[in-house]
Scaffold this motif. Sequence first.
Motif, short mmCIF file in Angstrom:
data_model
loop_
_atom_site.label_atom_id
_atom_site.label_comp_id
_atom_site.label_asym_id
_atom_site.label_seq_id
_atom_site.Cartn_x
_atom_site.Cartn_y
_atom_site.Cartn_z
N TYR A 44 0.90 1.87 0.23
CA TYR A 44 1.05 1.94 -1.22
C TYR A 44 1.83 0.72 -1.72
O TYR A 44 1.51 0.13 -2.75
CB TYR A 44 1.82 3.20 -1.63
CG TYR A 44 1.14 4.51 -1.31
CD1 TYR A 44 -0.20 4.57 -0.93
CD2 TYR A 44 1.85 5.71 -1.40
CE1 TYR A 44 -0.81 5.78 -0.65
CE2 TYR A 44 1.24 6.93 -1.14
CZ TYR A 44 -0.09 6.95 -0.75
OH TYR A 44 -0.69 8.16 -0.48
N ARG A 45 2.87 0.38 -0.98
CA ARG A 45 3.73 -0.74 -1.39
C ARG A 45 2.98 -2.07 -1.35
O ARG A 45 3.26 -2.97 -2.14
CB ARG A 45 4.96 -0.78 -0.48
CG ARG A 45 6.18 -1.44 -1.10
CD ARG A 45 7.43 -1.16 -0.30
NE ARG A 45 7.99 0.16 -0.58
CZ ARG A 45 8.25 1.08 0.34
NH1 ARG A 45 7.98 0.83 1.62
NH2 ARG A 45 8.77 2.24 0.01
N GLU A 46 2.02 -2.18 -0.46
CA GLU A 46 1.21 -3.40 -0.39
C GLU A 46 0.38 -3.58 -1.66
O GLU A 46 0.20 -4.71 -2.14
CB GLU A 46 0.30 -3.36 0.85
CG GLU A 46 1.07 -3.52 2.15
CD GLU A 46 0.20 -3.29 3.38
OE1 GLU A 46 -1.05 -3.16 3.20
OE2 GLU A 46 0.73 -3.24 4.49
N TYR A 47 -0.13 -2.49 -2.19
CA TYR A 47 -0.86 -2.57 -3.47
C TYR A 47 0.11 -3.01 -4.58
O TYR A 47 -0.22 -3.88 -5.40
CB TYR A 47 -1.46 -1.22 -3.84
CG TYR A 47 -2.50 -0.70 -2.89
CD1 TYR A 47 -3.53 -1.52 -2.40
CD2 TYR A 47 -2.48 0.64 -2.47
CE1 TYR A 47 -4.48 -1.03 -1.53
CE2 TYR A 47 -3.44 1.13 -1.59
CZ TYR A 47 -4.43 0.30 -1.12
OH TYR A 47 -5.38 0.78 -0.25
N LEU A 48 1.28 -2.41 -4.59
CA LEU A 48 2.25 -2.70 -5.65
C LEU A 48 2.72 -4.16 -5.61
O LEU A 48 2.95 -4.75 -6.67
CB LEU A 48 3.46 -1.77 -5.53
CG LEU A 48 3.20 -0.28 -5.81
CD1 LEU A 48 4.45 0.54 -5.57
CD2 LEU A 48 2.71 -0.07 -7.25
N ARG A 49 2.85 -4.72 -4.45
CA ARG A 49 3.33 -6.10 -4.33
C ARG A 49 2.36 -7.11 -4.91
O ARG A 49 2.71 -8.26 -5.13
CB ARG A 49 3.63 -6.43 -2.87
CG ARG A 49 4.93 -5.78 -2.37
CD ARG A 49 5.09 -5.96 -0.88
NE ARG A 49 6.33 -5.34 -0.42
CZ ARG A 49 6.54 -4.91 0.82
NH1 ARG A 49 5.57 -5.02 1.74
NH2 ARG A 49 7.69 -4.37 1.16
N ARG A 50 1.14 -6.68 -5.15
CA ARG A 50 0.16 -7.57 -5.79
C ARG A 50 0.32 -7.57 -7.31
O ARG A 50 -0.31 -8.37 -8.00
CB ARG A 50 -1.26 -7.13 -5.42
CG ARG A 50 -1.58 -7.26 -3.94
CD ARG A 50 -2.96 -6.70 -3.63
NE ARG A 50 -4.01 -7.41 -4.35
CZ ARG A 50 -5.29 -7.03 -4.38
NH1 ARG A 50 -5.66 -5.92 -3.74
NH2 ARG A 50 -6.17 -7.71 -5.05
#
Length: 285
Positions: A44-50
């Motif tokens: 989930y955090r990988e999506y948010l970092r974009r």
Amino acid sequence: MYNLALLFIFSSFGLLGFGFYFFLKIKESKKLQHIRSLPFDQKYREYLRRIELYRNLPKEDKERIERTILEFIYTKEFLGVQLEVTEEMKIVIAFHACLLLFKSKLGGCYEQLKTIIIYPTTVAIENMHNNSGIYTKEKLLIDGQSTGDIVVIIWNNAKREAYHHSYNNVIIHEFAHEIDFMNGAADGIPPLESSKYYEWVSIIYKDFQKMSQAFIGKKDIGKYKFLGEYAVTNKAEFFAVITERFFESPNILKKKFPELYNELKDFYGIDPISNILINNRSNLN
């Protein structure tokens, strides 16, 4: 005796109803406690970092909004039309929705909202007009829609705007409408403390009226070009558009409309410009 019997029956039903309501509240509370205890998946955090808006948040705000994102995705129904709903869709939509509330005095997680419907591309809807008893239909292309308990999101536009920072953000726009609906009709006046009502109306409506006059005359649009003509559709759209600009282009909004910026900063409990400055300093270190 007959009246006493009726009174007893109605009282019993009332107690049963109250007991059932109390049971549901306890069940809901336990569900929320469980959701809040769940770990936040690294994926989930990988999506948010974009998402630049997420990257700009201070560390403690990132942790705080992640909690609200989990609550959002586990308490709302996501339906896909001609597409399969993915975790990425849920997280991206939930982040922008929660961004509007997670530091505001409203709190909560859009209790009135039940369902998010996601379309792959722009969808046409039928709109009915009544002109002196003569009904006509027209097809409108929409990028999103909000009705209080349902939000419609067009994914190709939402994804592009989420990952590529610009003036527009359809998710923020539609969830600004959801906030507007919280106190009844969408009229550009969200739930406010009574002490803030007059100030909000005088500042927001003043700029709305000036902008409407500018676009009618088509002569001196000036700074209102930044908001775009769609903002003068009505007061509800004006509120949704300035909310978009507040989060997406805060520096420009503050420069051109300092009073609007300050009202939105106070309402949402967040200062996007401050977050940008903090993030920039962090990148320099």
